[in-house]
Design a protein around this motif. Structure first.
Motif, mmCIF file in Angstrom:
data_model
loop_
_atom_site.group_PDB
_atom_site.id
_atom_site.type_symbol
_atom_site.label_atom_id
_atom_site.label_comp_id
_atom_site.label_asym_id
_atom_site.label_seq_id
_atom_site.Cartn_x
_atom_site.Cartn_y
_atom_site.Cartn_z
ATOM 1 N N CYS A 9 -8.433 -1.436 -9.030
ATOM 2 C CA CYS A 9 -7.678 -1.319 -8.410
ATOM 3 C C CYS A 9 -7.215 -3.296 -8.089
ATOM 4 N N LYS A 10 -6.044 -3.762 -7.766
ATOM 5 C CA LYS A 10 -6.200 -4.652 -7.248
ATOM 6 C C LYS A 10 -5.832 -4.311 -5.245
ATOM 7 N N CYS A 11 -6.981 -4.973 -4.765
ATOM 8 C CA CYS A 11 -6.851 -4.818 -2.833
ATOM 9 C C CYS A 11 -5.516 -5.762 -2.593
ATOM 10 N N THR A 12 -4.310 -4.983 -1.959
ATOM 11 C CA THR A 12 -3.224 -5.273 -1.103
ATOM 12 C C THR A 12 -3.559 -6.653 -0.896
ATOM 13 N N TYR A 13 -4.760 -6.515 0.253
ATOM 14 C CA TYR A 13 -4.918 -7.759 1.065
ATOM 15 C C TYR A 13 -5.595 -8.628 0.438
ATOM 16 N N CYS A 14 -6.678 -8.856 -0.342
ATOM 17 C CA CYS A 14 -7.715 -9.828 -0.703
ATOM 18 C C CYS A 14 -7.632 -9.986 -1.930
ATOM 19 N N LEU A 15 -6.816 -9.290 -2.738
ATOM 20 C CA LEU A 15 -5.823 -9.173 -4.463
ATOM 21 C C LEU A 15 -6.860 -9.230 -5.236
ATOM 22 N N LYS A 16 -8.572 -8.972 -5.107
ATOM 23 C CA LYS A 16 -9.876 -8.885 -5.230
ATOM 24 C C LYS A 16 -9.763 -7.296 -6.009
ATOM 25 N N SER A 64 1.330 2.448 -3.095
ATOM 26 C CA SER A 64 2.362 2.942 -2.692
ATOM 27 C C SER A 64 2.528 1.370 -1.894
ATOM 28 N N PHE A 65 1.552 0.601 -1.276
ATOM 29 C CA PHE A 65 1.911 -0.541 -0.090
ATOM 30 C C PHE A 65 1.908 -1.569 -1.477
ATOM 31 N N GLU A 66 3.436 -2.341 -0.781
ATOM 32 C CA GLU A 66 3.941 -3.812 -1.289
ATOM 33 C C GLU A 66 3.049 -4.532 -0.566
ATOM 34 N N LYS A 67 3.599 -6.187 -0.781
ATOM 35 C CA LYS A 67 3.336 -6.800 -0.968
ATOM 36 C C LYS A 67 3.513 -7.484 0.278
ATOM 37 N N TYR A 108 -2.498 3.524 9.837
ATOM 38 C CA TYR A 108 -2.432 2.764 10.590
ATOM 39 C C TYR A 108 -2.166 1.388 9.966
ATOM 40 N N THR A 109 -3.212 1.275 8.396
ATOM 41 C CA THR A 109 -2.563 -0.128 8.269
ATOM 42 C C THR A 109 -1.155 -0.474 7.539
ATOM 43 N N ALA A 110 -0.924 0.803 7.173
ATOM 44 C CA ALA A 110 0.592 0.453 6.520
ATOM 45 C C ALA A 110 1.709 0.314 8.165
ATOM 46 N N GLN A 111 0.914 0.603 9.027
ATOM 47 C CA GLN A 111 2.245 0.339 10.723
ATOM 48 C C GLN A 111 2.060 -0.666 10.910
ATOM 49 N N VAL A 112 0.613 -1.138 10.658
ATOM 50 C CA VAL A 112 0.515 -2.617 11.182
ATOM 51 C C VAL A 112 1.359 -3.989 10.434
ATOM 52 N N THR A 113 1.185 -3.848 8.733
ATOM 53 C CA THR A 113 1.571 -4.531 7.529
ATOM 54 C C THR A 113 2.972 -4.281 7.705
ATOM 55 N N GLY A 114 3.307 -3.303 8.400
ATOM 56 C CA GLY A 114 5.088 -3.358 8.537
ATOM 57 C C GLY A 114 5.352 -2.836 6.410
ATOM 58 N N GLN A 115 5.076 -1.386 6.528
ATOM 59 C CA GLN A 115 5.315 -1.116 4.921
ATOM 60 C C GLN A 115 6.073 -0.362 5.539
ATOM 61 N N LYS A 116 7.387 0.295 4.074
ATOM 62 C CA LYS A 116 8.580 0.741 4.573
ATOM 63 C C LYS A 116 8.187 2.245 4.397
ATOM 64 N N GLU A 117 9.329 2.626 5.910
ATOM 65 C CA GLU A 117 9.407 4.318 6.600
ATOM 66 C C GLU A 117 9.042 5.057 5.567
ATOM 67 N N ALA A 118 9.860 5.399 4.399
ATOM 68 C CA ALA A 118 9.448 6.005 3.315
ATOM 69 C C ALA A 118 7.705 6.187 2.944
ATOM 70 N N THR A 159 20.246 3.159 2.399
ATOM 71 C CA THR A 159 21.299 1.622 2.007
ATOM 72 C C THR A 159 21.351 1.843 -0.005
ATOM 73 N N ASP A 160 19.858 1.942 -0.273
ATOM 74 C CA ASP A 160 19.611 2.085 -2.106
ATOM 75 C C ASP A 160 18.347 2.803 -2.010
ATOM 76 N N ALA A 161 17.798 3.273 -2.759
ATOM 77 C CA ALA A 161 16.250 2.883 -3.952
ATOM 78 C C ALA A 161 15.308 2.481 -3.696
ATOM 79 N N ILE A 162 15.206 1.074 -4.143
ATOM 80 C CA ILE A 162 14.691 -0.127 -3.792
ATOM 81 C C ILE A 162 14.419 -0.370 -2.222
ATOM 82 N N ARG A 163 15.505 -0.608 -1.453
ATOM 83 C CA ARG A 163 15.433 -0.956 -0.274
ATOM 84 C C ARG A 163 14.865 -0.191 1.320
#
Length: 222
Positions: A9-16, A64-67, A108-118, A159-163
């Motif tokens: 799988c591709k790392c969300t941070y270093c993309l390796k 599930s982490f986003e860019k 913890y990393t989800a919080q510091v990287t601003g992942q969605k509340e969901a 708002t909607d499912a995507i946002r």
């Protein structure tokens, strides 16, 4: 362990490209499912292998982490990544306690990287489920409380499912089910009621909610 395989799988941070363990689908055996979605498995448990640690940069994440934003990357590089432990079991078979440690670090990393509340709420539920497996009801309910609070805030600002990061019907049912797990009958009744009365919730979700509410009533003498 023969039930496991290495997944790239591709790392969300270093993309390796990094590797993590997963349970082979042919070895996944479902015993039963609790009405809050928790699946009891026979043998290897797929839940234990959801959190990932990158072998290159040590970032811990969930698929599930986003860019990540540029400013977040800088914060990670300067302040967060150097503090993350290198966990050998991240690429091997895991115990429940080890998976729990990874889930908490992923939260913890989800919080510091601003992942969605969901995503934060979902990880909170996963942590609660780890405590359920361990038989620690007090910790399980504590994490459920945190998660349902996040889900309820999401609903109030939906708002909607995507946002928002979660479909409307799924969100409503999840809140209802979590209140039922917490044995907060009045809250569960209120949220299930919103589903029953809604003109936009699907018939499938309404059917599922009725089954869950009836089961709750039977087991709690409501």
């Amino acid at each position: 362990m023969p039930e496991l395989y290495s997944k790239k799988c591709k790392c969300t941070y270093c993309l390796k490209e990094t590797e993590t363990k997963r349970v082979l689908s042919r070895h996944i055996r479902v015993e039963r499912t609790d009405f809050d979605g928790f699946v009891h498995y026979q043998g290897s448990n797929p839940y234990l292998y959801e959190p990932i640690q990158c072998s290159h940069c040590r970032f811990i994440f969930h698929e599930s982490f986003e860019k990540l934003r540029t400013d977040v990357r800088q914060t990670l590089e300067e302040q967060i990544l150097p503090t993350l432990p290198v966990l050998p079991f991240a690429t091997t078979e895991r115990t429940i306690e080890q998976a729990l440690q990874l889930y908490k670090l992923a939260l913890y990393t989800a919080q510091v990287t601003g992942q969605k509340e969901a995503i934060l709420a979902m990880l909170g539920v996963r942590i609660a489920w780890m405590y359920r497996i361990l038989g620690d009801e007090a910790q399980e309910l504590q994490w459920m409380e945190r998660s349902v609070t996040k889900y309820e805030a999401l609903y109030l600002n939906y708002t909607d499912a995507i946002r928002t990061g979660i479909p409307h019907d799924v969100l409503l049912l999840r809140i209802s089910d979590l209140y039922a797990v917490l044995k907060r009958t009045d809250d569960a009744k209120q949220w299930y009621g919103l589903i029953f009365q809604s003109k936009i919730v699907s018939d499938r979700t309404k059917k599922e909610a009725r089954e869950h509410w009836e089961l709750y009533r039977e087991t709690h003498n409501v």
